[in-house]
Design a protein around this motif. Structure first.
Motif, PDB file in Angstrom:
ATOM      1  N   ASP A 168       0.840  -1.194   0.000  1.00 35.60           N
ATOM      2  CA  ASP A 168       0.000   0.000   0.000  1.00 35.60           C
ATOM      3  C   ASP A 168       0.881   1.252   0.000  1.00 35.60           C
ATOM      4  O   ASP A 168       0.498   2.294   0.546  1.00 35.60           O
ATOM      5  N   ASP A 169       2.074   1.129  -0.575  1.00 33.59           N
ATOM      6  CA  ASP A 169       3.031   2.248  -0.710  1.00 33.59           C
ATOM      7  C   ASP A 169       3.549   2.803   0.614  1.00 33.59           C
ATOM      8  O   ASP A 169       4.026   3.935   0.655  1.00 33.59           O
ATOM      9  N   VAL A 170       3.453   2.038   1.700  1.00 33.11           N
ATOM     10  CA  VAL A 170       3.919   2.605   2.974  1.00 33.11           C
ATOM     11  C   VAL A 170       5.413   2.898   2.947  1.00 33.11           C
ATOM     12  O   VAL A 170       5.887   3.807   3.627  1.00 33.11           O
ATOM     13  N   GLY A 171       6.168   2.126   2.148  1.00 35.85           N
ATOM     14  CA  GLY A 171       7.606   2.369   2.072  1.00 35.85           C
ATOM     15  C   GLY A 171       7.911   3.742   1.515  1.00 35.85           C
ATOM     16  O   GLY A 171       8.903   4.370   1.878  1.00 35.85           O
ATOM     17  N   TRP A 172       7.058   4.210   0.626  1.00 34.35           N
ATOM     18  CA  TRP A 172       7.243   5.566   0.077  1.00 34.35           C
ATOM     19  C   TRP A 172       6.617   6.603   0.994  1.00 34.35           C
ATOM     20  O   TRP A 172       7.245   7.584   1.371  1.00 34.35           O
ATOM     21  N   THR A 173       5.330   6.367   1.335  1.00 37.57           N
ATOM     22  CA  THR A 173       4.631   7.350   2.169  1.00 37.57           C
ATOM     23  C   THR A 173       5.375   7.538   3.493  1.00 37.57           C
ATOM     24  O   THR A 173       5.437   8.647   4.025  1.00 37.57           O
ATOM     25  N   GLY A 174       5.929   6.436   4.004  1.00 36.05           N
ATOM     26  CA  GLY A 174       6.648   6.500   5.276  1.00 36.05           C
ATOM     27  C   GLY A 174       7.795   7.497   5.233  1.00 36.05           C
ATOM     28  O   GLY A 174       8.099   8.154   6.233  1.00 36.05           O
ATOM     29  N   ILE A 175       8.430   7.612   4.076  1.00 38.17           N
ATOM     30  CA  ILE A 175       9.538   8.577   3.942  1.00 38.17           C
ATOM     31  C   ILE A 175       8.998   9.988   4.152  1.00 38.17           C
ATOM     32  O   ILE A 175       9.580  10.798   4.886  1.00 38.17           O
ATOM     33  N   ILE A 176       7.861  10.266   3.528  1.00 42.78           N
ATOM     34  CA  ILE A 176       7.262  11.599   3.665  1.00 42.78           C
ATOM     35  C   ILE A 176       6.856  11.835   5.116  1.00 42.78           C
ATOM     36  O   ILE A 176       7.115  12.906   5.676  1.00 42.78           O
ATOM     37  N   VAL A 177       6.239  10.806   5.717  1.00 41.70           N
ATOM     38  CA  VAL A 177       5.797  10.959   7.109  1.00 41.70           C
ATOM     39  C   VAL A 177       7.000  11.253   8.000  1.00 41.70           C
ATOM     40  O   VAL A 177       6.986  12.190   8.808  1.00 41.70           O
ATOM     41  N   ALA A 178       8.062  10.466   7.823  1.00 38.86           N
ATOM     42  CA  ALA A 178       9.235  10.636   8.674  1.00 38.86           C
ATOM     43  C   ALA A 178       9.784  12.052   8.523  1.00 38.86           C
ATOM     44  O   ALA A 178      10.164  12.689   9.504  1.00 38.86           O
ATOM     45  N   TRP A 179       9.803  12.559   7.310  1.00 38.21           N
ATOM     46  CA  TRP A 179      10.358  13.899   7.097  1.00 38.21           C
ATOM     47  C   TRP A 179       9.465  14.978   7.655  1.00 38.21           C
ATOM     48  O   TRP A 179       9.935  15.914   8.299  1.00 38.21           O
ATOM     49  N   LEU A 180       8.160  14.839   7.369  1.00 39.37           N
ATOM     50  CA  LEU A 180       7.242  15.850   7.884  1.00 39.37           C
ATOM     51  C   LEU A 180       7.314  15.903   9.409  1.00 39.37           C
ATOM     52  O   LEU A 180       7.147  16.945  10.011  1.00 39.37           O
ATOM     53  N   SER A 181       7.551  14.756  10.016  1.00 43.70           N
ATOM     54  CA  SER A 181       7.612  14.701  11.476  1.00 43.70           C
ATOM     55  C   SER A 181       8.972  15.122  11.994  1.00 43.70           C
ATOM     56  O   SER A 181       9.204  15.124  13.198  1.00 43.70           O
ATOM     57  N   GLN A 182       9.872  15.441  11.096  1.00 40.46           N
ATOM     58  CA  GLN A 182      11.249  15.777  11.464  1.00 40.46           C
ATOM     59  C   GLN A 182      11.843  14.721  12.386  1.00 40.46           C
ATOM     60  O   GLN A 182      12.537  15.016  13.352  1.00 40.46           O
ATOM     61  N   LEU A 183      11.531  13.481  12.055  1.00 44.57           N
ATOM     62  CA  LEU A 183      12.091  12.298  12.712  1.00 44.57           C
ATOM     63  C   LEU A 183      11.737  12.222  14.198  1.00 44.57           C
ATOM     64  O   LEU A 183      12.397  11.533  14.958  1.00 44.57           O
ATOM     65  N   ASN A 184      10.696  12.921  14.576  1.00 45.40           N
ATOM     66  CA  ASN A 184      10.257  12.892  15.968  1.00 45.40           C
ATOM     67  C   ASN A 184       9.207  11.789  16.123  1.00 45.40           C
ATOM     68  O   ASN A 184       8.151  11.823  15.486  1.00 45.40           O
ATOM     69  N   THR A 185       9.501  10.815  16.971  1.00 48.02           N
ATOM     70  CA  THR A 185       8.661   9.611  17.026  1.00 48.02           C
ATOM     71  C   THR A 185       7.208   9.944  17.354  1.00 48.02           C
ATOM     72  O   THR A 185       6.290   9.416  16.723  1.00 48.02           O
ATOM     73  N   GLY A 186       6.997  10.799  18.332  1.00 49.40           N
ATOM     74  CA  GLY A 186       5.629  11.134  18.704  1.00 49.40           C
ATOM     75  C   GLY A 186       4.887  11.770  17.543  1.00 49.40           C
ATOM     76  O   GLY A 186       3.746  11.403  17.226  1.00 49.40           O
ATOM     77  N   VAL A 187       5.561  12.710  16.885  1.00 52.03           N
ATOM     78  CA  VAL A 187       4.926  13.413  15.775  1.00 52.03           C
ATOM     79  C   VAL A 187       4.627  12.455  14.631  1.00 52.03           C
ATOM     80  O   VAL A 187       3.641  12.615  13.910  1.00 52.03           O
ATOM     81  N   ILE A 188       5.477  11.442  14.473  1.00 50.04           N
ATOM     82  CA  ILE A 188       5.247  10.468  13.403  1.00 50.04           C
ATOM     83  C   ILE A 188       3.865   9.846  13.551  1.00 50.04           C
ATOM     84  O   ILE A 188       3.135   9.671  12.569  1.00 50.04           O
ATOM     85  N   PHE A 189       3.496   9.536  14.790  1.00 50.60           N
ATOM     86  CA  PHE A 189       2.185   8.921  14.996  1.00 50.60           C
ATOM     87  C   PHE A 189       1.061   9.884  14.597  1.00 50.60           C
ATOM     88  O   PHE A 189       0.090   9.485  13.961  1.00 50.60           O
ATOM     89  N   VAL A 190       1.243  11.138  14.947  1.00 56.61           N
ATOM     90  CA  VAL A 190       0.210  12.123  14.594  1.00 56.61           C
ATOM     91  C   VAL A 190       0.120  12.273  13.077  1.00 56.61           C
ATOM     92  O   VAL A 190      -0.967  12.221  12.488  1.00 56.61           O
TER      93      VAL A 190
END
Lengths: 393, 526, 367
Positions: free
Chosen positions: C288-310
């Motif tokens: 479901d493209d999580v490998g790609w979307t995950g990159i965007i999520v990680a960046w948008l969250s600035q690698l902050n674990t809590g923010v990643i969940f949000v």
């Protein structure tokens, strides 16, 4: 402003109520559809189905804007199909059509989860006795007719080589039966013909569709090109090389006016209308299969589910006459393609029935001379051979 | 107009974010004059000149060339106006020949490289009085040759105004003399020259006038003949300052760290340090002088265990420590602080807080899987307090600090670990005068505490004043170890270029070997 | 007139939030124009999108279950990627690692599933997925450490290798291929849902919470602690910031790189095991493209674990809500939904740029 809105709302409500009173609840009937590609496609498989559904709805007086819910671009992934089903059921769908083969297991499971909703699956083979059926058509009949047009043309131009650009070969009964139906149509007219098949290995591949057609014309010296693939590329290739062709899915004469003879086509709206009517009339979802008469809808020329597109001016003389006669034989159930009886058609229009065994291209006998037609399940499921006269290119 | 200036800048302002690099700066240069642009690091000299060479654009202000207002939007504009700049970091393609480095910037050079380009460049170089082999590849060139090539390049494109950014930083004393002769000749031919520097003696030596910047502000322009070093310093720093560096006298102790016949290879596999012998005693500062890139970096890294020692011995308190891991060497009390050109490359993690950087070498000591940040915080606060680090808090990322504070943090951590040997390379690189003196004080305190300091430096004046002894390296070889109070800059310069070799001066005494090393005793016994 | 870009020193939190919200609003306004052009009422469309069609839906609980099914792999993959990214190891291979993890866990389910008790099978599935995916990542890390190869290219290419392995399994109808349904004439993946699947905890009504959701949050918390408080986390931060400094501090950089990349890839494998263990079947679009979307999520969250969940929760909502909203409007296909998502992400990234830089307009002086 608010008053006007309230007034409008009241009018709508009243109209809705009166409509419900007499007729079956057509106004509240919701059609759901799960597509493999986009609903806004302008050609191809999803386009054909979407067209069929909207046409059937218009015929039945259903509003496409409010009574059709769609989840499109759903891959053949069970989880994603089930999620799409949940969405459509959440939107109140009464019947859900799934158009891609790979939805099969998800559709089966969804039918169990939602017994109040009807599930109808194209090209599949699974069903139950209540709310889940499958539907497909006797494309081979239409292809036989197209084969006649191709055979007559081959006689006229004096070239016994006929080409066929196929999505797949014997891997799928769908493609094998289509190739065989077409080949037998050609051979009924021109017993000396050879049908060369090129296998794309994909349901859609526009680049190779053109390339394979060119190869069939250049290397195999084919004079007529038929196809089992979405785009009109093979027909365009035929026109560019000055030969002829039979299309598929839609009338391809506008794409290749100088080459195209006729195309085997689907009238999906025929089934969709039948299914929607049954769904609206059967009262409850569990009666759907009973109302349809069977868990597998397999319509052909008779139902108008498959057909050939209007013959172009490129066709040989008498083509229309012969096709009409053969079509009549299949519509009234007098004769069918995969049986121990063959048609011998002469270019002057004489049609003779001859007892002859159905033999595959390795010489194995499938149906003895004079034998009855093969089972439908063979045509839809286990036909994994080419008939005599077909060669893989 | 009373005077036609070759270049005139009026009210130039340039900001980077909240940092004002230049504020309302005025500057003018006459034709046939050498103007020194003087200021401490970070005073905005290079920024100002980059606006002349088209790299930056001023936020506001006006630039006049030959009395006409111009707008310099790109390096091409600058070139067209006859302005050429020789950057501190040379802009040359290593694998190209000298001629091709000049050639490639030419607009009208066609697709085909003609053979005549070598002759053309050679003739042109001769005309200006340079000796250069146009076929020589840049990677085979010495630093001074590269600089000459840069100057020829600028002249080739017809520059009338030549800007040199810290041209002497990489040169030896003798090479500096040569360069200044070239500049004087160019001036005589009518070129205008702006030379950026922060070395006062050079300013006095070469320039006609001096313009002074301080923290981005324009201070004044004076005739060189009418001023002196003390006055210039006051303008540059903003107040009176004592330019003397202390050299406290200490009783000698035994050698703490001794290198015997050590050879080290560079990243490229070349021999960077070749059979070097020297030793550091407790309570002394041993300076290491040499032209940039003659093995200092490799030497420091090898002592810290980051680079394998090809052959030879490294003896710490009588024990051979060749081949130990960096961590084991740390535990022996040898600490290294290397300030590379980008300042933050080695020794600090720039994005991490001061607290986290304090933990860098001892995070592993904490028990259990967790990092002991309490300890780090305590250390950070102590260093901030004792070394007067200017920072909003101990949690501020190190990269947000100014250069001087970064270096204080680095040295502070090293000293905090209580080492017995400190290896420090370029600790005052890029610092203003105040910060530099603060660092010298820290080093002197360590020396008085009995620590052996290896000081790899750039400024010979400072080294002569601060160090007890100075070892000179040339192409990875030791040219000799001299007493700082007995040597001169000229002598050091000759040694740096390899013209003077003092190693074999005293035949009775093996150079670089301490007589009283414990290791030696063991050898004699065995 | 011209403009140039100036770095911002520090952007206050409220300003950041305002920029992000502003970006989303602008994206939605742009979308409204397009929706109006298609004859769709944007207010109705957006209200359906943001509620994911749960309002007035008699099976709204299904929406939440499906929502969490999409959320779990995305959140876990993003968290896993952030581990490697923190070390400046550009693991673009989430897709490939996910696919191999999926294949490995399906393999376990088919082979030992029938013999082992279900909980044990699930554990073995997770371990197998983690091991295989982890080794796939480790392979690239080893090449980087040993030969200095470029991990971005390597992981990217290996995505396709993994994908074609999966497609091969999906299409190779043969006796050995137990991944396929033997009862089907055409090659389709067989389901093992009746052998093994992750259990759900009923939470009143018909809604039930899958165990994977709880595990995902748990792992998120562990990774947060790991990165923030442990020595390993500290090493990752230092190596990521400056490998030279790490070596200087006596860290074994190669070992840290190998260990962290293995962990990152293994967690992606675990995400795959969760996905496969819930679906009970493989699919060629299992990621479901999580490998790609995950990159965007990680960046948008600035690698902050809590923010990643949000961010994962928001992106999943956008994704899921778009499909639901599009369902009822026959004009709006999922391409539109994807495009709207693209516009939102693009503008949020633009806002992100504005939190770090500002644009200064300069009026040119008179010539």
């Amino acid at each position: 402003m608010k008053k006007i809105l309230a007034l409008l709302l009241a009018v709508v409500l009243v109209m809705g109520l009166t409509a419900c009173g007499t007729e079956p609840d057509t106004d509240e009937f919701i059609v759901g559809a799960i597509y493999i590609n986009s609903r806004n496609d302008t050609a191809g498989y999803t386009f054909a189905h979407h067209n069929g559904i909207t046409k059937a709805m218009e015929e039945l007086g259903l509003d496409v804007n409010t009574q059709l819910v769609i989840v499109d671009e759903v891959p053949e992934d069970k989880e994603q199909v089930l999620a799409a089903v949940d969405t459509l059921v959440g939107e109140g769908a009464d019947i859900i059509f799934g158009i891609s083969f790979g939805y099969i297991d998800a559709m089966e499971e969804a039918a169990k989860t939602y017994p109040d909703v009807i599930f109808s699956h194209a090209t599949g083979y699974k069903s139950n006795t209540t709310n889940f059926n499958n539907y497909f058509g006797r494309a081979y009949q239409a292809r036989y007719l197209a084969g006649i047009a191709a055979g007559l043309k081959s006689l006229e131009i004096g070239n016994n080589n006929v080409g066929y650009v196929a999505a797949y070969g014997t891997e799928y009964a769908e493609t094998a039966s289509g190739i065989n139906g077409f080949a037998m149509g050609v051979l009924a007219v021109n017993p000396n013909a050879t049908i060369y098949v090129k296998n794309l290995g994909a349901w859609a591949d526009e680049v190779n569709e053109a390339a394979f057609a060119n190869e069939l014309i250049d290397s195999y010296n084919c004079g007529v090109i038929s196809q089992h693939c979405d785009s009109a590329q093979p027909q365009i290739a035929a026109q560019n090389k000055g030969v002829f062709g039979c299309g598929y899915n839609s009338d391809m004469t506008p794409d290749a006016p100088k080459a195209h003879l006729t195309a085997a086509i689907w009238n999906w709206n025929v089934y969709y209308r039948t299914a929607m009517e049954a769904a609206m009339n059967c009262g409850e979802a569990s009666k759907f299969v009973e109302t349809m008469g069977s868990g597998a809808y397999y319509g052909g020329l008779k139902e108008g589910f498959v057909d050939v597109s209007p013959l172009s001016e490129n066709c040989a003389p008498k083509t229309a006459e012969i096709i009409a006669a053969v079509k009549a034989m299949m519509v009234n159930g007098e004769w069918d393609v995969f049986s121990g009886v063959k048609l011998q058609i002469s270019p002057d229009g004489t049609i003779t029935k001859v007892d002859a065994a159905l033999v595959d291209n390795n010489g194995n006998e499938i149906v003895p001379a004079g034998g009855a037609s093969v089972e439908d399940s063979v045509i839809t499921g286990t036909m994994n051979y080419f008939v005599a006269g077909v060669k893989e290119g | 107009m009373a005077q036609q200036y070759a270049i005139e800048l009026k009210g130039i302002t340039k900001t980077f974010g909240s940092v004002v690099a230049n504020n309302n700066v005025e500057l003018n240069v006459r034709p046939g004059e050498i103007l020194a642009l003087l200021g401490e690091n970070g005073s905005g000299k290079t920024t100002l000149m980059n606006m002349l060479s088209g790299i930056y654009k001023p936020d506001s202000g006006h630039i006049f060339v030959d009395g006409k207002e111009v707008s310099i939007d790109s390096p091409e504009d600058s070139k067209r106006l006859g302005i050429g700049m020789v950057h501190q970091h040379f802009k040359l393609v290593d694998v190209f020949s000298a001629a091709d480095n000049i050639w490639m910037g030419r607009d009208k050079s066609g697709l085909v490289l003609g053979r005549d380009r070598y002759d053309e460049i050679e003739n042109m170089a001769k005309k200006f009085g340079f000796e250069i082999d146009p076929r020589k590849k840049v990677y085979n060139m010495a630093v001074s040759e590269k600089q000459t090539l840069e100057i020829i390049k600028v002249l080739y494109y017809g520059a009338k105004i030549i800007i040199l950014d810290e041209p002497t930083a990489v040169l030896t004393v003798q090479e500096i003399d040569k360069l200044f002769n070239v500049l004087r000749r160019m001036k005589a031919e009518g070129h205008s020259i702006i030379i950026i520097t922060h070395k006062l003696n050079e300013v006095m030596d070469i320039s006609d006038r001096v313009a002074i910047l301080r923290k981005g502000e324009y201070i004044t322009t004076v005739n060189t003949a009418e001023t002196n070093e003390q006055e210039l310093t006051e303008w540059m720093v903003g107040r009176k300052i004592d330019l003397n560096i202390d050299r406290p006298h200490m009783e000698k102790t035994r050698p703490l760290l001794e290198l015997r016949d050590v050879s080290i290879r560079s990243d490229e596999g070349a021999v960077a340090i070749d059979g070097v012998n020297f030793y550091i005693r407790g309570g002394e500062i041993l300076g290491v002088a040499g032209i940039a890139g003659c093995g200092q970096k490799e030497l420091c890294e090898a002592i810290a265990g980051l680079r394998p020692i090809e052959k030879g011995q490294m003896i710490h308190k009588g024990e051979n420590i060749v081949g130990l891991s960096p961590r084991a060497i740390l535990e022996k009390g040898i600490s290294m602080s290397f300030i590379p050109e980008d300042r933050l490359g080695m020794g600090l993690a720039p994005s991490l807080s001061i607290t986290d950087n304090m933990l860098l070498k001892k995070y592993a000591e904490a028990k259990g899987p967790f990092v002991d940040r309490k300890q780090g915080k305590a250390d950070a606060e102590q260093v901030i307090r004792e070394l007067e680090v200017v920072t909003p808090s101990a949690e501020t990322p190190v990269r947000r600090l100014s250069g001087g504070n970064v270096q204080k943090v680095l040295l502070g951590r090293e000293i905090k670990a209580g080492p017995n040997v400190i290896i420090t390379a370029y600790p005052v690189r890029g610092l203003d005068i105040n910060s530099s003196y603060a660092i010298y004080n820290i080093l002197n305190q360590q020396k008085q505490a009995g620590v052996g300091v290896l000081f790899v430096g750039e400024d010979l004046d400072v080294m002569i004043a601060l160090c007890d002894k100075i070892m000179v390296l040339c192409h990875g070889k030791v040219m000799g170890v001299v007493h700082a109070h007995k040597t001169t800059k000229e002598e050091l310069g000759l040694m740096m270029t390899g013209a003077l070799d003092l190693v074999h001066k005293y035949e009775d005494k093996p150079a670089g070997l301490a007589r009283d090393t414990r290791f030696g005793e063991q050898n004699e016994e065995g | 007139m011209s403009f140039h870009i100036v770095k911002r020193d520090n952007c206050p939190l409220w300003k950041k939030c305002a920029l992000y919200v502003g970006a989303v609003v602008i994206a939605l306004l742009l979308g409204s124009l397009l929706l109006l052009a298609l004859g769709v009422n944007p207010v109705v469309y957006y209200s359906r999108m943001f509620t994911m069609g749960t309002v007035g839906n008699k099976i709204a609980y299904k929406v939440w279950i499906n929502y969490l099914k999409s959320f779990v792999p995305l959140a876990l993959t993003s968290v896993a990627l952030s581990l490697a990214f923190k070390m400046r190891f550009w693991n673009i291979g989430g897709e490939g690692q996910f696919i191999l993890g999926a294949i490995a866990s399906a393999f376990v389910a088919f082979t030992v599933g029938p013999f082992l008790p279900e909980p044990l099978t699930l554990i073995v599935m997770c371990l197998a997925a983690m091991a295989v995916a982890g080794l796939y990542g480790l392979f690239v890390a080893a090449l980087k450490v040993k030969f200095g190869t470029n991990e971005t290219l390597m992981t990217l290419m290996l995505n396709y290798v993994a994908l074609y392995v999966l497609i091969f399994l999906a299409e190779a109808k043969a006796d050995w291929n137990f991944f396929l349904d033997p009862g089907s004439l055409r090659p389709v993946f067989a389901s093992f849902a009746d052998i093994v699947s992750f259990p759900s905890i009923p939470l009143g009504g018909q809604f039930s919470l899958n165990l994977c959701v709880i595990f995902t949050f748990l792992i998120g918390a562990l990774v947060y602690v790991y990165l923030k408080y442990t020595k390993h986390g500290y090493e990752i931060a230092v190596v990521g910031d400056s490998a030279g400094t790490a070596r200087y501090a006596g860290m074994k950089v190669n070992k840290i790189v190998l260990r962290t990349v293995f962990l990152s890839a293994a967690l992606i494998g675990l995400a795959a095991a969760f996905k496969v263990g819930t679906a009970g079947i493989l699919s060629t679009s299992i990621t479901d493209d999580v490998g790609w979307t995950g990159i965007i999520v990680a960046w948008l969250s600035q690698l902050n674990t809590g923010v990643i969940f949000v961010v994962s929760a928001l992106i999943t909502m956008l994704h899921y809500g778009s499909t639901v909203a599009a369902a009822t409007f026959s004009q709006v296909d999922s391409s539109f939904a994807n495009m709207l998502q693209g516009v939102i992400l693009f503008l949020v990234l633009a806002a992100d740029f504005y939190t770090r830089f500002r644009v200064v307009i300069v009026k040119k002086g008179d010539k």
